[in-house]
Design a protein around this motif. Structure first.
Motif, PDB file in Angstrom:
ATOM      1  N   UNK A  70      39.801  52.388  42.010  1.00  0.00           N
ATOM      2  CA  UNK A  70      40.207  51.494  43.102  1.00  0.00           C
ATOM      3  C   UNK A  70      40.392  50.066  42.606  1.00  0.00           C
ATOM      4  N   UNK A  71      39.441  49.578  41.815  1.00  0.00           N
ATOM      5  CA  UNK A  71      39.524  48.215  41.312  1.00  0.00           C
ATOM      6  C   UNK A  71      40.689  48.064  40.341  1.00  0.00           C
ATOM      7  N   UNK A  72      40.939  49.102  39.546  1.00  0.00           N
ATOM      8  CA  UNK A  72      42.072  49.052  38.612  1.00  0.00           C
ATOM      9  C   UNK A  72      43.391  48.972  39.367  1.00  0.00           C
ATOM     10  N   UNK A  73      43.523  49.732  40.438  1.00  0.00           N
ATOM     11  CA  UNK A  73      44.737  49.670  41.258  1.00  0.00           C
ATOM     12  C   UNK A  73      44.894  48.268  41.848  1.00  0.00           C
ATOM     13  N   UNK A  74      43.793  47.684  42.320  1.00  0.00           N
ATOM     14  CA  UNK A  74      43.836  46.328  42.872  1.00  0.00           C
ATOM     15  C   UNK A  74      44.323  45.336  41.823  1.00  0.00           C
ATOM     16  N   UNK A  75      43.805  45.466  40.607  1.00  0.00           N
ATOM     17  CA  UNK A  75      44.211  44.557  39.537  1.00  0.00           C
ATOM     18  C   UNK A  75      45.695  44.709  39.208  1.00  0.00           C
ATOM     19  N   UNK A  76      46.144  45.945  39.132  1.00  0.00           N
ATOM     20  CA  UNK A  76      47.554  46.183  38.779  1.00  0.00           C
ATOM     21  C   UNK A  76      48.499  45.733  39.884  1.00  0.00           C
ATOM     22  N   UNK A 169      37.369  37.238  39.032  1.00  0.00           N
ATOM     23  CA  UNK A 169      37.672  38.674  39.006  1.00  0.00           C
ATOM     24  C   UNK A 169      38.337  39.078  37.693  1.00  0.00           C
ATOM     25  N   UNK A 170      39.042  38.124  37.051  1.00  0.00           N
ATOM     26  CA  UNK A 170      39.617  38.431  35.742  1.00  0.00           C
ATOM     27  C   UNK A 170      38.501  38.675  34.726  1.00  0.00           C
ATOM     28  N   UNK A 171      37.462  37.851  34.810  1.00  0.00           N
ATOM     29  CA  UNK A 171      36.296  38.021  33.944  1.00  0.00           C
ATOM     30  C   UNK A 171      35.625  39.355  34.258  1.00  0.00           C
TER      31      UNK A 171
END
Length: 240
Positions: A70-76, A169-171
């Motif tokens: 889920x977090x990876x999708x948010x980042x992308x 959030x990048x960190x």
């Protein structure tokens, strides 16, 4: 391969139900909480673990696979072109996806905190100890991002402060990859093919994101993406 399956599943669900998630975020959070509750049922009813499907579900939850997906999708979503059909669908639900992702990481945190913090693993300076220290930092940063993703909290903060918080959030995303790689390092060095494949997938996801993030930054600086604004800085807490 579970990571890729989870990413595909999360992406498909997000696309198919993006309107419902946007209109009824509470129901979406309840689904995430329900999945966590099903996981924690194994603590009070250990006999459930003998069921193959439940045992598989436990592994997925313990490893934080769905939360990571889920977090990876948010980042992308954050590096998609401003003018794209996929961003139009998923951009408005970044906040909801990030909150659900944080919720889905709770079983992972609980399992490893119970397994490792009760031991003397932190007494030796090694990759696992460093990984766990990073995990503690991730919990603190993640909790901060989680709380500030709620609109009631965001509206109580100045835009500049909220933006600075969200930039962490990048960190968070970068440390998450370092944490995973350090934790899996012994298995990789031992020559376990399955773990080597998992690490290769994590590295691929991290490198591709980093490249797309740089490309997006360059395009924003040059004004190549219509509508680029300061709002692009947020990652785990979406604009909406």
């Amino acid at each position: 391969m579970r990571v890729l399956v989870a990413l595909l599943l999360v992406l498909v669900v997000s696309i198919l139900f993006h309107t419902a998630i946007r209109k009824h975020p509470g129901a979406f959070y309840l689904v995430a909480l329900a999945l966590c509750a099903v996981y924690f049922a194994s603590f009070v009813a250990p006999d459930l673990r003998v069921n193959y499907w439940y045992a598989t579900f436990l592994k997925v939850m313990q490893r934080g696979t769905l939360g990571f997906a889920l977090i990876t999708v948010v980042m992308y979503i954050g590096v998609l072109p401003q003018v794209s059909r996929l961003r139009d669908m998923l951009g408005p639900i970044r906040r909801q996806l990030s909150i659900a992702g944080c919720i889905m990481l709770v079983p992972h945190i609980a399992f490893y905190a119970r397994s490792y913090l009760a031991s003397n693993v932190l007494s030796d300076f090694n990759n696992v100890a460093v990984s766990l220290v990073l995990a503690m930092l991730l919990v603190v940063v993640g909790l901060m991002l989680f709380v500030t993703s709620f609109l009631v909290v965001r509206h109580g903060m100045s835009p500049a402060t909220w933006k600075r918080v969200q930039r962490s959030s990048y960190v968070f995303f970068g440390l998450m990859f370092v944490h995973l790689l350090l934790f899996l390092l012994p298995s990789v060095l031992a020559g376990r093919a399955e773990t080597q494949l998992v690490v290769a997938i994590y590295l691929m996801l991290g490198i591709v994101y980093a490249v797309l993030r740089i490309v997006r930054h360059v395009r924003d600086c040059r004004g190549l993406d219509a509508g680029a604004s300061a709002g692009n800085a947020d990652v785990l807490g979406a604009r909406n």
